[in-house]
Motif scaffolding. Sequence first.
Motif, mmCIF file in Angstrom:
data_model
loop_
_atom_site.group_PDB
_atom_site.id
_atom_site.type_symbol
_atom_site.label_atom_id
_atom_site.label_comp_id
_atom_site.label_asym_id
_atom_site.label_seq_id
_atom_site.Cartn_x
_atom_site.Cartn_y
_atom_site.Cartn_z
ATOM 1 N N VAL A 165 2.507 18.714 1.889
ATOM 2 C CA VAL A 165 1.847 17.407 1.887
ATOM 3 C C VAL A 165 2.935 16.381 2.172
ATOM 4 O O VAL A 165 3.949 16.338 1.477
ATOM 5 C CB VAL A 165 1.156 17.104 0.541
ATOM 6 C CG1 VAL A 165 0.472 15.751 0.590
ATOM 7 C CG2 VAL A 165 0.141 18.180 0.204
ATOM 8 N N VAL A 166 2.725 15.572 3.218
ATOM 9 C CA VAL A 166 3.753 14.629 3.621
ATOM 10 C C VAL A 166 3.240 13.194 3.579
ATOM 11 O O VAL A 166 2.048 12.936 3.740
ATOM 12 C CB VAL A 166 4.307 14.954 5.032
ATOM 13 C CG1 VAL A 166 4.952 16.333 5.042
ATOM 14 C CG2 VAL A 166 3.223 14.866 6.109
ATOM 15 N N LEU A 167 4.171 12.281 3.343
ATOM 16 C CA LEU A 167 3.879 10.849 3.285
ATOM 17 C C LEU A 167 3.522 10.285 4.655
ATOM 18 O O LEU A 167 3.960 10.810 5.674
ATOM 19 C CB LEU A 167 5.133 10.090 2.846
ATOM 20 C CG LEU A 167 5.551 9.986 1.400
ATOM 21 C CD1 LEU A 167 6.907 9.304 1.354
ATOM 22 C CD2 LEU A 167 4.540 9.206 0.596
ATOM 23 N N LYS A 168 2.828 9.167 4.652
ATOM 24 C CA LYS A 168 2.696 8.346 5.854
ATOM 25 C C LYS A 168 3.841 7.340 5.858
ATOM 26 O O LYS A 168 4.054 6.628 4.880
ATOM 27 C CB LYS A 168 1.361 7.595 5.865
ATOM 28 C CG LYS A 168 1.235 6.633 7.038
ATOM 29 C CD LYS A 168 0.007 5.736 6.925
ATOM 30 C CE LYS A 168 -0.068 4.774 8.104
ATOM 31 N NZ LYS A 168 -1.221 3.866 8.030
ATOM 32 N N GLY A 169 4.567 7.277 6.975
ATOM 33 C CA GLY A 169 5.656 6.318 7.081
ATOM 34 C C GLY A 169 5.407 5.322 8.188
ATOM 35 O O GLY A 169 5.218 5.699 9.340
#
Length: 370
Positions: free
Chosen positions: A87-91
């Motif tokens: 699960v990855v962040l929105k940047g």
Amino acid sequence: MLWTNKMLLYVVFLSVLLVVSGHDVCPCERPELCQPIRGEREFEVFVFDVGGKTWKSYNWSMVTTVAAFGKYDTDLMCFAHSKGARVVLKGDIHVPYMVDQANRTAWIKEQVRLAKKQFMDGINIDIEQAVADGSPEYYALTALVNETTEAFHKEIPGSQVSFDVAWSPNCIDKRCYDYVSIAKSCDLLFVMSYDEQSQITGDCIAMANAPLNQTLKAYDDYLDLKISSMKLVMGVPWYGYDYPCVNLSQEGTCYIPKVPFRGAPCSDAAGTQKPYKWIMKQLSSPTSSGRLWDDVQKAPYFYYKDETGQTHQVWYDDPQSLVPKADYVMAKGLRGIGMWNGNILDYSDDPVARQQTTLMWNALLGSKMG
């Protein structure tokens, strides 16, 4: 009383430790589910999630990475980790702001802090702003990706840094990025092979969201830049465009209102984005023409009339248009495939909807699933 005070001091001390380390208490039932996902999958299925609970109905036998663009959901993180998926962040950052090195450093530090606090596995950098070739922003963007990747890999071993790029490397929407350097810096490029009518320079007419030949030619262009095929993830649309026709020719061409975008006189902004579940329902309405197929663009479409009597033309993707794209991914050895976005299929218990949804997920793996 003394024991209570000691316990209180211990709790305060523990809280300070957690704050200093940047982590919250693990919210998962099993603490190991808060560990970062480190293993590499042979094939990426990259899912953008925009919030809500439809993720519970995803095909988790396929999902490898979820880009969390909605409100942070601890249940999603725990569940994804239980399935071995990242699960990855929105940047996102305003381009002129990042020209200053100190601003970039501060932004990166905050993203790493947030990822650690939320037990996440990396970041998806989504900057779709216009950048002029050779400008200060051009070089700053490349530096941002490089510095972000270095920081994440150091602070969260095994983490993944991805960068979203336009469907073509040829300055689409005035996004003139240093694609070669950016690809070398990060783990993967998510190629947004949709909204391909964002700049219409010819007749202002409704067309396919992602025509097959145009889409695949753009991947050839990326590969011609000597960008590794293993850095490219093909993004496909699970939505379409509903265009009101200003005029409809005898041949069925739908002329659309002129809505300019970044130097082009017309764009797909004349239409409205519609999710696949809406399209499937509208397709079966009494005023719909039923599904039609354009053999040049290799895409489905249909007409319908609204309550005012105006004719609309709707272009979208379905399994028949998606499978050849997925087959290209397999044939060229690309890193994987993904979609915008995972939430917009019909995950209800309706038997027809369930079949439609299953076919859309299966289409991501091409004709071998057919």
